[in-house]
Design a protein around this motif. Sequence first.
Motif, short mmCIF file in Angstrom:
data_model
loop_
_atom_site.label_atom_id
_atom_site.label_comp_id
_atom_site.label_asym_id
_atom_site.label_seq_id
_atom_site.Cartn_x
_atom_site.Cartn_y
_atom_site.Cartn_z
N ASN A 174 105.74 -21.54 -45.95
CA ASN A 174 106.13 -21.65 -47.58
C ASN A 174 107.24 -22.66 -48.18
N ILE A 175 108.02 -23.23 -47.10
CA ILE A 175 108.90 -24.03 -47.52
C ILE A 175 108.57 -25.46 -47.02
N LEU A 176 107.35 -25.69 -46.67
CA LEU A 176 107.08 -26.96 -46.37
C LEU A 176 106.68 -27.76 -47.58
N SER A 177 106.30 -27.40 -48.41
CA SER A 177 106.25 -28.18 -49.85
C SER A 177 107.68 -28.56 -50.34
N LEU A 178 108.74 -27.76 -50.18
CA LEU A 178 110.03 -28.19 -50.57
C LEU A 178 110.58 -29.08 -49.48
N LEU A 179 110.44 -28.94 -48.44
CA LEU A 179 110.84 -29.87 -47.52
C LEU A 179 110.33 -31.36 -47.44
N PHE A 180 109.03 -31.23 -47.77
CA PHE A 180 108.41 -32.63 -47.87
C PHE A 180 108.87 -33.41 -49.23
N SER A 181 109.10 -32.75 -50.10
CA SER A 181 109.74 -33.26 -51.19
C SER A 181 111.33 -33.66 -51.05
N ILE A 182 111.98 -33.09 -50.44
CA ILE A 182 113.29 -33.58 -49.97
C ILE A 182 113.31 -34.86 -49.21
N VAL A 206 107.87 -40.20 -58.29
CA VAL A 206 108.93 -39.58 -58.56
C VAL A 206 108.00 -38.15 -58.91
N LEU A 207 107.01 -38.48 -59.53
CA LEU A 207 106.22 -37.21 -60.10
C LEU A 207 105.70 -36.42 -58.59
N VAL A 208 105.48 -37.24 -57.56
CA VAL A 208 105.05 -36.49 -56.61
C VAL A 208 106.00 -35.71 -55.83
N ILE A 209 107.35 -36.11 -55.93
CA ILE A 209 108.76 -35.56 -55.40
C ILE A 209 108.83 -34.25 -56.27
N LEU A 210 108.84 -34.57 -57.50
CA LEU A 210 109.02 -33.12 -58.44
C LEU A 210 108.05 -32.23 -58.66
N THR A 211 106.88 -32.58 -58.38
CA THR A 211 105.73 -31.64 -58.25
C THR A 211 106.07 -30.83 -56.92
N PHE A 212 106.18 -31.34 -55.79
CA PHE A 212 106.32 -30.50 -54.63
C PHE A 212 107.44 -29.82 -54.52
N PHE A 213 108.61 -30.46 -55.15
CA PHE A 213 109.76 -29.46 -55.12
C PHE A 213 109.63 -28.43 -55.98
N VAL A 214 109.10 -28.51 -57.11
CA VAL A 214 108.89 -27.18 -58.24
C VAL A 214 107.99 -26.21 -57.70
N GLU A 215 106.37 -26.82 -57.13
CA GLU A 215 105.85 -26.00 -56.36
C GLU A 215 106.38 -25.27 -55.35
N GLY A 216 107.28 -25.88 -54.50
CA GLY A 216 107.82 -25.38 -53.49
C GLY A 216 108.79 -24.30 -53.93
N ILE A 217 109.36 -24.19 -54.84
CA ILE A 217 110.25 -23.22 -55.37
C ILE A 217 109.37 -21.98 -55.84
N LYS A 218 108.61 -22.25 -56.64
CA LYS A 218 107.45 -21.26 -56.94
C LYS A 218 106.88 -20.63 -55.92
N LEU A 219 106.37 -21.34 -54.71
CA LEU A 219 105.56 -20.57 -53.68
C LEU A 219 106.90 -19.87 -52.88
N ILE A 220 107.96 -20.25 -52.80
CA ILE A 220 108.91 -19.35 -52.21
C ILE A 220 109.26 -18.09 -53.19
N ARG A 221 109.44 -18.40 -54.26
CA ARG A 221 109.60 -16.89 -55.22
C ARG A 221 108.36 -16.17 -55.17
N HIS A 222 106.93 -16.39 -55.08
CA HIS A 222 106.01 -15.69 -55.53
C HIS A 222 105.40 -15.14 -54.07
N GLU A 223 105.70 -15.95 -52.88
CA GLU A 223 104.88 -15.54 -51.57
C GLU A 223 106.19 -15.27 -50.74
#
Length: 209
Positions: free
Chosen positions: A105-113, A82-99
């Motif tokens: 940049n959406i690989l982290s988000l896709l991995f969490s999903i 659960v922590l891995v999914i939440l971490t990658f989801f949150v970091e994926g959103i932050k990466l898209i917003r910043h970069e």
Amino acid sequence: MMLTILLFLFLISLCVFLSIMYREPRTLWSGFSFFWVLLFLGLLIIGYLMKYSQWIVEHQGLYLALIILLIIAMILLFMFPVLVILTFFVEGIKLIRHEGFRFSNILSLLFSIGLFVYLFGFPIFFGLQQNPYLTILYGIVSTCVVYGLSVFTIFCFSAMLNLVHFTKRKNLDTIIVLGSGILGKKITPLLKGRVDAGIELLKKNQKRS
């Protein structure tokens, strides 16, 4: 005999790990060797607990402490996906917003999903035990996921260990700052962090001729 073998393997893996860290920590071998150190250490601890289990039971305080540690370990093990999914989801959103929105940049988000679907969605919605073909498919996907997470774990270990240096980073011949994407004419936080780190290294090597 088994404990002696485990102790021997642990000491060998520890020596290999320390040798890699001293010579060249900036390699995936550091994370790989550290993984085996943890594995053999865990097996060694389990072996000693089994050997002295009767003595541990006779000492109620130690026995209670080990039970509490075991419960905490089980909770952490259960919460880890659960922590891995939440971490990658949150970091994926932050990466898209910043970069910016790019495929890389959406690989982290896709991995969490994908990990969420694999762990929770697939078993619930497809009824694995009612369809043998889906069970086989799930087994194949599980093998790929275990392999991918193992590689990811080794990579994370290597990235963290790369921050540990036994020698001071002075007298460097070359300082290379890796590039990154930009947002229009503005550098991204990722690139800024790399540039700042390069400047700090340059300040420490100003006397280099």
